[in-house]
Design a protein around this motif. Structure first.
Motif, PDB file in Angstrom:
ATOM      1  N   SER A 238       1.020  -1.451  -0.027  1.00 25.89           N
ATOM      2  CA  SER A 238       0.448  -0.134   0.304  1.00 25.89           C
ATOM      3  C   SER A 238       1.047   1.400   0.400  1.00 25.89           C
ATOM      4  O   SER A 238       0.379   2.305  -0.525  1.00 25.89           O
ATOM      5  N   ARG A 239       2.364   1.554   1.146  1.00 23.01           N
ATOM      6  CA  ARG A 239       2.651   2.600   0.580  1.00 23.01           C
ATOM      7  C   ARG A 239       3.483   2.963  -0.658  1.00 23.01           C
ATOM      8  O   ARG A 239       3.381   3.200  -1.146  1.00 23.01           O
ATOM      9  N   HIS A 240       3.709   1.206  -0.799  1.00 27.82           N
ATOM     10  CA  HIS A 240       4.880   1.700  -2.739  1.00 27.82           C
ATOM     11  C   HIS A 240       3.638   1.712  -3.540  1.00 27.82           C
ATOM     12  O   HIS A 240       3.901   3.264  -4.581  1.00 27.82           O
ATOM     13  N   LYS A 241       2.886   2.002  -3.777  1.00 26.85           N
ATOM     14  CA  LYS A 241       1.253   2.542  -4.059  1.00 26.85           C
ATOM     15  C   LYS A 241       0.860   3.446  -4.228  1.00 26.85           C
ATOM     16  O   LYS A 241       0.565   4.716  -5.270  1.00 26.85           O
ATOM     17  N   GLU A 242       0.479   3.739  -2.537  1.00 28.87           N
ATOM     18  CA  GLU A 242       0.371   5.294  -2.795  1.00 28.87           C
ATOM     19  C   GLU A 242       2.027   6.232  -3.118  1.00 28.87           C
ATOM     20  O   GLU A 242       1.799   7.713  -3.468  1.00 28.87           O
ATOM     21  N   TYR A 243       3.340   5.731  -3.484  1.00 26.94           N
ATOM     22  CA  TYR A 243       4.287   6.359  -3.593  1.00 26.94           C
ATOM     23  C   TYR A 243       3.721   6.559  -5.388  1.00 26.94           C
ATOM     24  O   TYR A 243       4.472   7.531  -5.634  1.00 26.94           O
ATOM     25  N   LEU A 244       3.819   5.354  -6.188  1.00 25.08           N
ATOM     26  CA  LEU A 244       3.593   6.061  -7.687  1.00 25.08           C
ATOM     27  C   LEU A 244       2.332   6.316  -7.485  1.00 25.08           C
ATOM     28  O   LEU A 244       2.855   6.967  -8.671  1.00 25.08           O
ATOM     29  N   ASN A 245       1.324   6.706  -7.098  1.00 26.64           N
ATOM     30  CA  ASN A 245       0.881   7.937  -7.121  1.00 26.64           C
ATOM     31  C   ASN A 245       1.037   9.108  -7.328  1.00 26.64           C
ATOM     32  O   ASN A 245       0.355   9.894  -7.924  1.00 26.64           O
ATOM     33  N   GLY A 246       1.299   9.157  -6.171  1.00 25.86           N
ATOM     34  CA  GLY A 246       2.114  10.774  -5.822  1.00 25.86           C
ATOM     35  C   GLY A 246       3.419  10.711  -7.253  1.00 25.86           C
ATOM     36  O   GLY A 246       3.456  11.926  -7.065  1.00 25.86           O
ATOM     37  N   LEU A 247       3.685  10.071  -7.312  1.00 31.53           N
ATOM     38  CA  LEU A 247       4.633  10.553  -9.061  1.00 31.53           C
ATOM     39  C   LEU A 247       4.023  10.663  -9.776  1.00 31.53           C
ATOM     40  O   LEU A 247       3.537  12.141 -10.308  1.00 31.53           O
ATOM     41  N   VAL A 248       3.161  10.148 -10.475  1.00 33.59           N
ATOM     42  CA  VAL A 248       1.861   9.760 -11.237  1.00 33.59           C
ATOM     43  C   VAL A 248       0.780  11.429 -11.570  1.00 33.59           C
ATOM     44  O   VAL A 248       0.474  11.995 -12.120  1.00 33.59           O
ATOM     45  N   GLY A 249       0.485  11.781  -9.662  1.00 33.95           N
ATOM     46  CA  GLY A 249      -1.007  12.637  -9.845  1.00 33.95           C
ATOM     47  C   GLY A 249      -2.188  12.283 -10.204  1.00 33.95           C
ATOM     48  O   GLY A 249      -2.069  10.959 -11.039  1.00 33.95           O
ATOM     49  N   SER A 250      -2.968  12.863  -9.516  1.00 34.65           N
ATOM     50  CA  SER A 250      -4.238  12.047  -9.521  1.00 34.65           C
ATOM     51  C   SER A 250      -5.097  12.998 -10.272  1.00 34.65           C
ATOM     52  O   SER A 250      -6.533  12.728 -10.756  1.00 34.65           O
ATOM     53  N   ASP A 251      -4.771  14.117 -10.589  1.00 35.29           N
ATOM     54  CA  ASP A 251      -5.325  15.434 -11.781  1.00 35.29           C
ATOM     55  C   ASP A 251      -4.956  14.894 -13.518  1.00 35.29           C
ATOM     56  O   ASP A 251      -3.692  14.706 -13.339  1.00 35.29           O
ATOM     57  N   PHE A 252      -5.832  14.868 -14.153  1.00 36.66           N
ATOM     58  CA  PHE A 252      -5.032  14.433 -15.922  1.00 36.66           C
ATOM     59  C   PHE A 252      -5.672  16.322 -16.380  1.00 36.66           C
ATOM     60  O   PHE A 252      -6.014  16.753 -16.433  1.00 36.66           O
ATOM     61  N   GLU A 253      -4.199  16.032 -17.133  1.00 38.03           N
ATOM     62  CA  GLU A 253      -4.011  17.031 -17.580  1.00 38.03           C
ATOM     63  C   GLU A 253      -4.715  17.664 -18.587  1.00 38.03           C
ATOM     64  O   GLU A 253      -5.310  16.607 -19.590  1.00 38.03           O
ATOM     65  N   MET A 254      -5.766  18.737 -18.796  1.00 40.30           N
ATOM     66  CA  MET A 254      -6.778  18.714 -19.830  1.00 40.30           C
ATOM     67  C   MET A 254      -5.978  20.005 -20.512  1.00 40.30           C
ATOM     68  O   MET A 254      -5.330  21.725 -19.395  1.00 40.30           O
ATOM     69  N   THR A 255      -6.640  19.993 -21.488  1.00 38.42           N
ATOM     70  CA  THR A 255      -6.748  21.573 -22.360  1.00 38.42           C
ATOM     71  C   THR A 255      -7.710  23.076 -21.635  1.00 38.42           C
ATOM     72  O   THR A 255      -8.342  22.231 -21.502  1.00 38.42           O
ATOM     73  N   LEU A 256      -7.163  23.937 -22.437  1.00 41.46           N
ATOM     74  CA  LEU A 256      -8.525  24.612 -22.432  1.00 41.46           C
ATOM     75  C   LEU A 256      -9.614  24.245 -22.603  1.00 41.46           C
ATOM     76  O   LEU A 256      -9.808  24.206 -24.074  1.00 41.46           O
ATOM     77  N   PRO A 257     -10.381  25.230 -22.421  1.00 38.52           N
ATOM     78  CA  PRO A 257     -11.791  25.080 -22.956  1.00 38.52           C
ATOM     79  C   PRO A 257     -12.032  26.413 -24.487  1.00 38.52           C
ATOM     80  O   PRO A 257     -11.008  27.122 -24.456  1.00 38.52           O
ATOM     81  N   GLY A 258     -12.103  25.535 -25.464  1.00 38.74           N
ATOM     82  CA  GLY A 258     -12.276  26.114 -26.863  1.00 38.74           C
ATOM     83  C   GLY A 258     -10.685  25.759 -27.695  1.00 38.74           C
ATOM     84  O   GLY A 258     -10.821  25.900 -28.547  1.00 38.74           O
ATOM     85  N   ALA A 259     -10.278  24.734 -27.178  1.00 37.47           N
ATOM     86  CA  ALA A 259      -8.261  24.572 -27.384  1.00 37.47           C
ATOM     87  C   ALA A 259      -8.689  23.068 -28.019  1.00 37.47           C
ATOM     88  O   ALA A 259      -8.840  21.850 -27.332  1.00 37.47           O
ATOM     89  N   LEU A 260      -8.087  22.265 -28.595  1.00 39.56           N
ATOM     90  CA  LEU A 260      -7.417  20.833 -29.403  1.00 39.56           C
ATOM     91  C   LEU A 260      -5.730  20.795 -29.191  1.00 39.56           C
ATOM     92  O   LEU A 260      -5.169  21.632 -29.751  1.00 39.56           O
ATOM     93  N   ARG A 261      -5.592  20.051 -28.297  1.00 39.66           N
ATOM     94  CA  ARG A 261      -4.248  19.174 -28.708  1.00 39.66           C
ATOM     95  C   ARG A 261      -4.468  17.784 -29.401  1.00 39.66           C
ATOM     96  O   ARG A 261      -4.841  17.394 -29.232  1.00 39.66           O
ATOM     97  N   LEU A 262      -2.797  18.463 -29.997  1.00 39.25           N
ATOM     98  CA  LEU A 262      -2.487  17.324 -31.130  1.00 39.25           C
ATOM     99  C   LEU A 262      -1.031  16.823 -31.097  1.00 39.25           C
ATOM    100  O   LEU A 262      -0.526  17.843 -31.111  1.00 39.25           O
ATOM    101  N   PHE A 263      -0.939  15.407 -30.626  1.00 41.02           N
ATOM    102  CA  PHE A 263       0.350  14.997 -30.269  1.00 41.02           C
ATOM    103  C   PHE A 263       0.425  13.701 -31.214  1.00 41.02           C
ATOM    104  O   PHE A 263      -0.344  13.100 -32.141  1.00 41.02           O
ATOM    105  N   VAL A 264       1.307  13.797 -31.667  1.00 37.59           N
ATOM    106  CA  VAL A 264       1.533  13.193 -32.511  1.00 37.59           C
ATOM    107  C   VAL A 264       2.986  12.180 -32.632  1.00 37.59           C
ATOM    108  O   VAL A 264       4.187  13.248 -32.809  1.00 37.59           O
TER     109      VAL A 264
END
Length: 509
Positions: A238-264
């Protein structure tokens, strides 16, 4: 013939344990069984036929010195992991000059020690092959198997007769134990907990027979200790899982309203159909209006120089050059629902000769796909030419050829502001083609909002009764809207006096 209850299966068994291997204990019990005593057990005559043969056998077995059997000729030992118990042949390890070196001393004296700090001298060439051009099947099999380091321990027994202990020919392997880093323990032969004892029959005049058992003598863990260990493992996980979650983060990176992100994630696979060898590709990305990229993003690149390979009728150069592009589109007017232009990859294919002179082999462009997913695109190329053979001779002997000052002239240049682009009189020649592989990802809040809206509509329609009621409801509403529009159009087309008269006529009782 073997004694009843003896085991004839000497195969190995595989165990898995999370405990340290130093806790392993093996109990080995070995006993000498002579041929005379074995015959006494198996050649027992039936009742009523006691005679001279039985008396002679009993007399033969009653003399231990003559038969080589002693009632106390057995031994039992509990051996730990890698515990050193040397035989008489390997116990002479003193430095006396009168003592004959033992087998262990001779092997240790001839042992080659590996130098850890060994480095190849400057200018020397390694004898080992770096590349094997024609590997054999055995070579492929040996080099494509994951070899896990394994430690091996042998438990051996000295089965020599009286007065002849310490000879190598009488040493026999009783059990082999192998342990790897993953906690896998291989025991051969298996423990004799539910089996009979194993047998060893020696070659010789007496053909002596030995029986031995192998048992697991490791201390069993108590239930309280096992539960405490399980709790410790769960807490650690459980501690290792919390450590990995802390590295990744719980917030998903979102774009601004009215913007489109294109990754190739792209790859320049190959170039084919060109007349010269040693090709390389120079490319860059053009961003139209309202497109932007991060400051760290590189919008251009050059592949490595690659020699061509004949494949069918074409000469193909395989680059396999990866690149990554990230860009954003910002929509200024919210009412506009379509994208005006998509980014374009412009590229040119060049060849390099022996004198390090380059020639332009062709120009081309690729429009990034508007749909996400995997795409394989093959773009044809062309190059500008001049009239006559002088330019071709110059191209062959001296190098160089007509080039474009602006590579965006392959399509419509970005600086062009007119309505009609004329290329009349511009001479070109079709050359080869370049193959691209593109993995496109798109991200926008509009996708999330539309998905949530579809889910809400679906839940409401499910409450109304499913797809059948949905279709009927939609058809009734659409028919009502069409009838209402027709009534309004008909009302607007009539004269005003007629509308007032018909209204009054309707109002009369």
């Amino acid at each position: 013939m073997a004694e009843p209850g003896w085991s004839s299966d000497a195969g190995g068994a595989v165990y898995r344990s999370r405990d340290p291997v130093r806790n392993l204990r093996i109990r080995v019990h070995i006993q000498r069984v002579t041929s005379a005593s074995l015959l006494l057990q198996q050649l027992q005559p039936p009742a009523g036929q006691q005679g001279k043969e039985l008396i002679s056998l009993a007399t033969f077995s009653s003399h231990p010195a003559a038969s080589g059997y002693c009632p106390g000729d057995e031994e039992e030992a509990v051996i730990g992991w890698q515990e050193k118990l040397f035989s008489q042949r390997c116990q002479k390890v003193t430095s006396s000059e009168q003592e004959v070196p033992s087998f262990l001393v001779e092997r240790m004296a001839n042992l080659r020690r590996r130098r850890q700090d060994r480095r190849p001298a400057e200018g020397s060439v390694l004898k080992s092959r770096i590349i094997t051009w024609k590997p054999s099947e055995e070579f492929i099999k040996n080099n494509h198997v994951i070899n896990t380091p394994v430690q091996t321990m042998y438990i051996m027994g000295d089965l020599g007769p009286y007065g002849m202990l310490g000879h190598r020919e009488y040493e026999h392997v009783l059990c082999t134990v192998k342990v790897d880093g993953n906690g896998v323990i291989t025991v051969k032969p298996d423990f004799t907990s539910t089996k009979g004892a194993y047998r060893i029959e020696l070659d010789g005049e007496k053909r002596e027979l030995w029986r031995y058992t192998v048992e697991n003598a490791s201390a069993q863990v108590q239930q309280e200790e096992e539960e405490r260990e399980q709790r410790m493992f769960r807490d650690l996980y459980s501690r290792h899982k919390e450590y990995l979650n802390g590295l990744v983060g719980s917030d998903f990176e979102m774009t601004l309203p009215g913007a489109l992100r294109l990754f190739v994630n792209g790859e320049i696979v190959s170039a084919q159909g060109y007349g010269y060898d040693h090709l390389y590709v120079h490319f860059f990305l053009e961003l139209p209006s309202r497109w932007s990229s991060p400051a760290f993003q590189q919008l251009s690149g050059v592949t490595q120089t690659c020699a061509t390979k004949t494949l069918g009728r074409d000469n193909v150069a395989y680059f396999s050059y990866p690149f990554t592009l990230e860009m954003f589109f910002t929509q200024e007017d919210e009412s506009e629902g379509s994208l005006p232009q998509w980014p374009v990859i412009y590229f040119e294919v060049l060849s390099l000769d022996y004198w390090q002179r380059y020639r332009v082999e062709g120009y081309g462009s690729v429009v990034l796909p508007a749909a996400p997913g995997f795409h394989t695109l093959t773009a044809p190329t062309w190059r500008p030419t001049e009239l006559g053979t002088v330019s071709e001779l110059r191209r062959f002997f001296i190098g160089g050829s007509p080039e474009l000052e602006d590579m965006t002239y392959v399509r419509v240049p970005g600086i062009f502001k007119g309505k009609c682009l004329s290329r009349f009189g511009f001479r070109t020649e079709t050359t080869g083609s370049v193959t691209f592989r593109l993995h496109c990802l798109q991200q926008s809040k509009a996708f999330l909002e539309s998905s949530a809206l579809r889910k809400r509509m679906q839940s409401v329609l499910d409450q109304l009764g499913g797809f059948s009621q949905q279709n009927s409801l939609y058809s009734v509403l659409e028919a009502f809207q069409r009838a209402r529009r027709r009534m309004q159009e008909a009302r607007e087309s009539l004269p005003q006096d007629l509308i007032s008269t018909s209204t009054s006529a309707v109002q009369q009782p």
